[in-house]
Design a protein around this motif. Structure first.
Motif, short mmCIF file in Angstrom:
data_model
loop_
_atom_site.label_atom_id
_atom_site.label_comp_id
_atom_site.label_asym_id
_atom_site.label_seq_id
_atom_site.Cartn_x
_atom_site.Cartn_y
_atom_site.Cartn_z
N ILE A 184 -6.53 3.83 9.79
CA ILE A 184 -5.58 4.94 9.74
C ILE A 184 -5.16 5.23 8.30
O ILE A 184 -5.08 6.38 7.86
N VAL A 185 -4.90 4.16 7.54
CA VAL A 185 -4.41 4.32 6.18
C VAL A 185 -5.53 4.59 5.18
O VAL A 185 -5.38 5.37 4.25
N ASN A 186 -6.68 3.95 5.40
CA ASN A 186 -7.74 4.02 4.40
C ASN A 186 -8.90 4.94 4.75
O ASN A 186 -9.68 5.31 3.86
N GLY A 187 -9.06 5.31 6.01
CA GLY A 187 -10.21 6.10 6.41
C GLY A 187 -9.92 7.53 6.78
O GLY A 187 -10.85 8.31 7.03
N MET B 201 0.85 -1.19 0.00
CA MET B 201 0.00 0.00 0.00
C MET B 201 0.89 1.25 0.00
O MET B 201 1.86 1.33 0.76
N LYS B 202 0.56 2.19 -0.86
CA LYS B 202 1.41 3.37 -1.02
C LYS B 202 0.82 4.56 -0.28
O LYS B 202 -0.35 4.88 -0.41
N LEU B 203 1.68 5.23 0.49
CA LEU B 203 1.24 6.41 1.23
C LEU B 203 1.31 7.65 0.34
O LEU B 203 2.24 7.79 -0.47
N PRO B 204 0.37 8.59 0.50
CA PRO B 204 0.48 9.88 -0.19
C PRO B 204 1.76 10.59 0.23
O PRO B 204 2.24 10.42 1.35
N ILE B 205 2.27 11.42 -0.65
CA ILE B 205 3.54 12.09 -0.41
C ILE B 205 3.50 12.96 0.84
O ILE B 205 4.48 13.05 1.58
N ILE B 206 2.35 13.57 1.10
CA ILE B 206 2.27 14.44 2.28
C ILE B 206 2.41 13.65 3.58
O ILE B 206 3.01 14.12 4.55
N ASP B 207 1.88 12.41 3.59
CA ASP B 207 2.02 11.57 4.78
C ASP B 207 3.47 11.16 4.99
O ASP B 207 3.96 11.11 6.12
N ILE B 208 4.14 10.86 3.90
CA ILE B 208 5.56 10.49 3.99
C ILE B 208 6.37 11.67 4.53
O ILE B 208 7.26 11.51 5.37
N ILE B 209 6.03 12.88 4.05
CA ILE B 209 6.73 14.08 4.53
C ILE B 209 6.50 14.28 6.02
O ILE B 209 7.44 14.60 6.77
N VAL B 210 5.25 14.09 6.47
CA VAL B 210 4.93 14.25 7.90
C VAL B 210 5.74 13.27 8.74
O VAL B 210 6.32 13.65 9.77
N ILE B 211 5.81 12.01 8.31
CA ILE B 211 6.53 10.97 9.09
C ILE B 211 8.02 11.27 9.14
O ILE B 211 8.65 11.23 10.20
N ILE B 212 8.61 11.60 7.97
CA ILE B 212 10.05 11.89 7.92
C ILE B 212 10.38 13.14 8.73
O ILE B 212 11.37 13.17 9.47
N ALA B 213 9.53 14.16 8.61
CA ALA B 213 9.76 15.40 9.37
C ALA B 213 9.70 15.13 10.87
O ALA B 213 10.50 15.67 11.65
N ALA C 13 2.44 -4.99 7.82
CA ALA C 13 1.19 -5.49 7.26
C ALA C 13 0.54 -4.48 6.31
O ALA C 13 -0.03 -4.85 5.29
N LEU C 14 0.66 -3.18 6.64
CA LEU C 14 -0.01 -2.15 5.86
C LEU C 14 0.77 -1.74 4.62
O LEU C 14 0.21 -1.55 3.55
N PHE C 15 2.07 -1.59 4.79
CA PHE C 15 2.87 -1.01 3.70
C PHE C 15 3.89 -1.97 3.10
O PHE C 15 4.56 -1.64 2.13
N GLY C 16 4.04 -3.15 3.72
CA GLY C 16 5.02 -4.10 3.23
C GLY C 16 6.44 -3.76 3.62
O GLY C 16 7.40 -4.34 3.08
N TRP C 17 6.60 -2.78 4.52
CA TRP C 17 7.95 -2.43 4.97
C TRP C 17 8.58 -3.60 5.70
O TRP C 17 7.91 -4.35 6.42
N SER C 18 9.88 -3.77 5.55
CA SER C 18 10.61 -4.87 6.19
C SER C 18 10.60 -4.70 7.71
O SER C 18 10.96 -3.64 8.23
N ILE C 19 10.23 -5.76 8.43
CA ILE C 19 10.20 -5.71 9.90
C ILE C 19 11.60 -5.44 10.47
O ILE C 19 11.76 -4.55 11.33
N THR D 126 -3.28 10.87 8.23
CA THR D 126 -2.70 9.52 8.28
C THR D 126 -1.25 9.58 8.74
O THR D 126 -0.82 8.81 9.60
N GLY D 127 -0.49 10.51 8.18
CA GLY D 127 0.91 10.68 8.59
C GLY D 127 1.03 11.04 10.06
O GLY D 127 1.92 10.57 10.76
N LEU D 128 0.10 11.90 10.54
CA LEU D 128 0.10 12.29 11.95
C LEU D 128 -0.15 11.08 12.85
O LEU D 128 0.51 10.92 13.88
N LEU D 129 -1.10 10.21 12.45
CA LEU D 129 -1.40 9.02 13.26
C LEU D 129 -0.24 8.04 13.27
O LEU D 129 0.08 7.44 14.31
N ILE D 130 0.40 7.85 12.14
CA ILE D 130 1.57 6.95 12.10
C ILE D 130 2.70 7.53 12.94
O ILE D 130 3.38 6.80 13.68
#
Length: 509
Positions: A320-323, A1-13, A146-152, A329-333
């Motif tokens: 969180i990801v779909n609703g 599952m792919k996150l919108p760019i703004i969510d990725i920016i929020v998480i990285i920031a 489970a959500l994004f397929g990121w390596s554990i 979404t980025g804030l919740l993650i």
């Protein structure tokens, strides 16, 4: 599952901001005292927020909504016990620690029972923290995988390194101030999520309450007398004991009592940190209940795979990801990472403090210079952080990381709490009496927590504990206290005088 760019920016920031802010405290430290208690000059509100953030882990953030979705509010009874445990802690334990003026929670045990008690309790604490850090980082990685397929392993290692960097470089000030920020972020994230849920509900809050009531979601559990089921009373007693252990004897909290400016501010921070958790945990249960009502009214929004039994813990991450709107979404993650990182950073700093005070300065170098102490703190922080990452990676081989954590914490926590209570309540109990009590308590805890898994058939079945697993800490604490007290009476225990206690303290120094 792919996150919108703004969510990725929020998480990285968020991740970069926390690490850089925490590391900035490296340039403000001047001594080991600054590193371990912030020079005793931190404001009570920040210390209180840190206590709160330490208590809320990613297990709470993801587990409580899942629990409420699957069953009811029985788990909230645990939170209801916190004010009672906090009251006992501020009446007896906070003044005690401020009086003896030691950053170690286990210094007091040596003044009562000798070096073995201090070593026993501190080893229990260190082992518990390693298991705790490992479980939290592993459970944090699971929903992301489970959500994004990121390596554990990658999630565990990256999260571990980020936390290790700022907690090792910045010391307790970095931990407390980042905890305060993370606490605010996770509350904001949870409130935003509940707000979106209620807004998206076809009938709003009224419909949510009606559906939840119809399915008995607001129930606090059975009020029966069974000790083998999670009744209201079993959870309340368990919560009282585990929270008394947290707020009364856990190094993570004791260190914060000592970082406050005065005893009055230490008490204020304890009240803030403990009482804030009650409404926030209620917020998590509300989210779980709202999720249940949301998907009851709109079942087509939930994949069939998540409707199966045992999938409740994955409902909240899916929402969180779909609703949620992009950005939220980025804030919740980020909130989920905040919950986990604040707990792990506290454990790293407090574990390093225990190793310095209870081992290095006690047995190896009593006159350690400031430079030597700081070197030990840096090295031990690094070692504890690396080991916690290894433990977390090892958790991938365990069938249930949460069950493993609960089993270990029950064994270690029960022994520590019972020994402390024995030392505080009765000064007639001497070292050998306490040792007998501890040995009996360890056996009782092992029986209560492990016998249902070990004694499963044949003749061994009769030796199974009939108690709910959560009562292991109650059984252990009671056994240590009662056995130690009875042995002291039978042996004609002589009450330890204040003079004798002071003489022992002088010998330690």
């Amino acid at each position: 599952m792919k996150l919108p760019i703004i969510d990725i920016i929020v998480i990285i920031a968020y991740m970069l901001g926390v690490v850089l802010f925490g590391c900035s405290f490296y340039f403000r430290k001047r001594s080991a005292d600054d590193y371990t208690v912030g020079g005793g000059r931190l404001p009570s509100w920040a210390v209180g927020m840190s206590i709160f953030a330490t208590f809320v882990s990613s297990i709470s953030f993801l587990g409580l909504p899942g629990n409420a979705y699957m069953s009811n509010w029985n788990g909230f009874v645990f939170s209801m016990s916190i004010p009672f445990a906090s009251l006992i802690a501020i009446k007896f334990f906070v003044p005690l620690y401020r009086k003896i003026n030691s950053v170690s929670a286990y210094y007091y045990l040596e003044t009562r029972f000798g070096p073995w008690a201090r070593v026993y309790a501190s080893i229990c604490y260190l082992l518990t923290q390693l298991a705790r850090m490992g479980a939290i980082m592993y459970l944090l990685a699971l929903p992301m995988n489970a959500l994004f397929g990121w390596s554990i392993p990658v999630i565990i290692i990256v999260t571990g390194i980020c936390v290790l960097l700022y907690s090792m470089m910045g010391g307790i000030e970095a931990v407390i101030w980042t905890d305060a920020i993370q606490g605010i972020i996770l509350i904001a994230g949870a409130l935003a999520c509940l707000g979106v849920l209620i807004y998206a509900m076809p009938g709003g809050a009224t419909e949510m309450v009606a559906i939840a009531s119809e399915h008995n979601k607001f129930s606090l559990g059975s009020f029966g007398s069974s000790v083998s089921a999670p009744t209201f009373w079993v959870i309340l007693v368990y919560g009282l004991f585990i929270n008394l252990q947290n707020y009364g004897i856990d190094q993570n909290y004791v260190q914060r009592y000592m970082s406050a400016k005065s005893e009055k501010e230490a008490i204020a921070s304890t009240w803030l940190g403990s009482l804030l958790y009650v409404p926030v945990s209620l917020l998590f249960f509300m989210i779980g209940t709202a999720l249940f009502a949301y998907y009851q009214t709109q079942p087509q929004l939930l994949p069939e795979a998540l409707k199966a039994e045992g999938m409740a813990d994955k409902i909240f991450p899916y929402f969180i990801v779909n609703g949620l709107p992009a950005g939220v979404t980025g804030l919740l993650i980020a909130s989920i990472f905040a919950a986990g990182m604040s707990t792990v950073s506290t454990s790293i700093n407090s574990s390093a403090t225990v190793i310095l005070t209870d081992y290095y300065k006690r047995f190896f170098n009593k006159r350690a210079t400031g430079k030597q102490s700081m070197k030990v703190l840096y090295i031990t922080s690094l070692i504890m952080g690396i080991i916690s990452i290894v433990v977390s990676l090892a958790m991938m081989q365990v069938k249930s990381a949460l069950d493993a954590w609960w089993a270990l914490s029950s064994i270690f926590s029960g022994g520590m709490l019972g020994l402390f209570l024995l030392g505080v309540v009765s000064y007639k109990v001497q070292s050998n009496h306490a040792l007998v009590g501890v040995l009996a308590g360890i056996v009782a805890i092992a029986w209560a927590s492990l016998s249902p898994k070990l004694f499963t058939d044949g003749l061994w079945l009769q030796f199974q504990s009939p108690l709910h697993a959560n009562l292991a800490i109650v059984v252990g604490t009671a056994t240590i206290f009662i056995v130690g007290f009875i042995v002291a009476i039978l042996a004609g225990g002589k009450k330890q005088t204040e003079q004798e206690r002071k003489e022992r303290e002088l010998k330690m120094k």
